[in-house]
Design a protein around this motif. Structure first.
Motif, PDB file in Angstrom:
ATOM      1  N   ARG B  70     -20.965 -28.227 -53.585  1.00 39.47           N
ATOM      2  CA  ARG B  70     -21.121 -29.167 -52.457  1.00 39.47           C
ATOM      3  C   ARG B  70     -22.191 -28.673 -51.505  1.00 39.47           C
ATOM      4  N   GLY B  72     -23.353 -28.193 -47.691  1.00 31.82           N
ATOM      5  CA  GLY B  72     -22.701 -28.095 -46.390  1.00 31.82           C
ATOM      6  C   GLY B  72     -23.402 -27.130 -45.455  1.00 31.82           C
ATOM      7  N   ASN B 113     -14.918 -30.062 -41.123  1.00 31.16           N
ATOM      8  CA  ASN B 113     -14.016 -30.100 -42.266  1.00 31.16           C
ATOM      9  C   ASN B 113     -13.199 -28.821 -42.381  1.00 31.16           C
ATOM     10  N   THR B 130     -17.212 -25.342 -40.898  1.00 28.28           N
ATOM     11  CA  THR B 130     -18.020 -25.862 -41.999  1.00 28.28           C
ATOM     12  C   THR B 130     -17.925 -27.380 -41.998  1.00 28.28           C
ATOM     13  N   ARG B 131     -19.059 -28.000 -42.151  1.00 26.76           N
ATOM     14  CA  ARG B 131     -19.087 -29.455 -42.323  1.00 26.76           C
ATOM     15  C   ARG B 131     -19.764 -29.718 -43.660  1.00 26.76           C
ATOM     16  N   TRP B 132     -19.078 -30.449 -44.537  1.00 30.78           N
ATOM     17  CA  TRP B 132     -19.642 -30.786 -45.845  1.00 30.78           C
ATOM     18  C   TRP B 132     -20.372 -32.113 -45.752  1.00 30.78           C
ATOM     19  N   LYS B 133     -21.386 -32.249 -46.595  1.00 30.38           N
ATOM     20  CA  LYS B 133     -22.146 -33.499 -46.617  1.00 30.38           C
ATOM     21  C   LYS B 133     -21.294 -34.592 -47.250  1.00 30.38           C
TER      22      LYS B 133
END
Lengths: 129, 133
Positions: B70, B72, B113, B130-133
Motif C-alpha cells: 500500500r 502511505g 488510519n 499513518t494515512r494510507w492512500k
C-alpha cells in the motif's frame, strides 16, 4: 512585524487570510481585530478563509474567539469561503465552530452581516419600547 | 512494506510547525493523496507538531513515504519533554492542559488510519500516525 491586513468598508471590517499563519500571527490578528472594532465602532467583521488549506484546533479556536469578542463589542462576525476539504476535516477533528456564523462566499457573507446588524438594532429598538 | 523515502524536520519554534505542514502537504501530494486525505494528514501533522513544541518543549518529525503493498505516509513526532502521565485521559475529547481546544490527540486520531502513542514520564513522547492512500 508580520501582520494580517484588516480593511474597513463602511461599518464593516474585512479580513482575507492569505498566508499559512503561525500561531503568533493568528493571536495578533485576534488582538488587532478587537482593537479595530473598538476604534472604528464597526458593526460587523467578515473573515474570508478561502485561501486557507487547513483549519486546525488553534485556528478554529481563534475564529471562535474573534466571534465571541466581537459579539461582546456589539459586532457580528461571519466566516466565509471555507474549502469543502477543510470543512470535512474540521468536523472529523471534532470542531463545529459553534457560535461562529458562516457563509459560502463573500457576497453571501455580506448579506448575512447586513441582516444580522439590522436584526440586532431592531432588537435593541424593540427593547427600548 | 517498502520505504520510499525518509526525512527529518526539526520542531523547535512556531515557524517550524508551518514548515511541517508545508512539507507534509508536498509529500502527500507527491504520493497522489486526494485533496481531502491531504487536508486530513496535514491537519493531523499540525496538531501533533504544535503538541511537540508546546508540551514536549520541541523535538522533531520523521516523515516516511511507504509503498508496496500500500501507498502511505507515516509521520513520527518525537520529543524529550515531561511525558504524558495518563494517555487515555489525554486522548479524550475535551482534555487539554495547554492553549488548544482539547481536541488535539483524540481529534487527530480520527484523521488518520493508524495512531500509536508511547510516553514515558521524564523521558518524552512519541506519536506515530499513518494515512494510507
Amino acid at each position: 512585524m508580520e501582520k494580517i491586513p484588516i480593511l474597513r468598508m463602511g461599518e464593516f471590517l474585512l479580513v482575507t487570510i492569505q498566508v499559512d499563519m503561525h500561531d503568533r500571527l493568528a493571536m495578533g490578528l485576534q488582538e488587532d481585530l478587537t482593537q479595530m472594532i473598538s476604534d472604528t465602532e464597526a458593526r460587523g467583521v467578515l473573515i474570508d478563509i478561502s485561501s486557507l488549506e487547513i483549519v486546525d484546533s488553534f485556528i478554529g479556536r481563534m475564529l471562535g474567539n474573534i466571534a465571541a469578542m466581537s459579539r461582546v463589542l456589539d459586532a457580528q462576525t461571519v466566516v466565509v469561503g471555507m474549502q469543502p476539504a477543510v470543512a470535512i476535516t474540521l468536523v472529523e477533528l471534532g470542531l463545529s465552530l459553534a457560535g461562529v456564523r458562516t457563509a459560502l462566499n463573500v457576497d453571501a457573507g455580506m448579506d448575512l452581516l447586513r441582516s444580522a446588524v439590522k436584526g440586532s438594532s431592531d432588537q435593541y429598538g424593540a427593547s427600548l419600547n | 512494506m517498502a520505504l520510499l523515502s525518509t526525512e527529518n524536520l526539526p520542531i523547535k519554534a512556531e515557524i517550524d510547525v508551518v514548515a511541517v505542514r508545508r512539507r507534509v502537504r508536498e509529500l502527500a501530494t507527491k504520493l497522489g493523496f486526494t485533496l481531502v486525505d491531504q487536508t486530513k494528514i496535514v491537519t493531523a501533522a499540525s496538531e501533533l507538531a504544535r503538541n511537540t513544541m508546546i508540551y514536549g518543549g520541541g523535538g522533531s518529525m520523521q516523515a516516511e513515504t511507504l509503498n508496496g503493498p500500500r501507498t502511505g505516509l507515516r509521520l513520527i513526532f518525537k520529543d524529550n519533554g515531561p511525558g504524558i502521565p495518563d494517555i487515555e485521559l489525554a486522548l479524550r475529547d475535551g482534555f487539554t492542559t495547554g492553549s488548544g481546544l482539547g481536541l488535539g490527540l483524540g481529534g487527530t486520531r480520527r484523521l488518520v488510519n493508524e495512531f500509536e502513542i508511547s510516553s514515558r514520564i521524564g523521558a518524552g513522547t512519541t506519536v506515530t500516525i499513518t494515512r494510507w492512500k
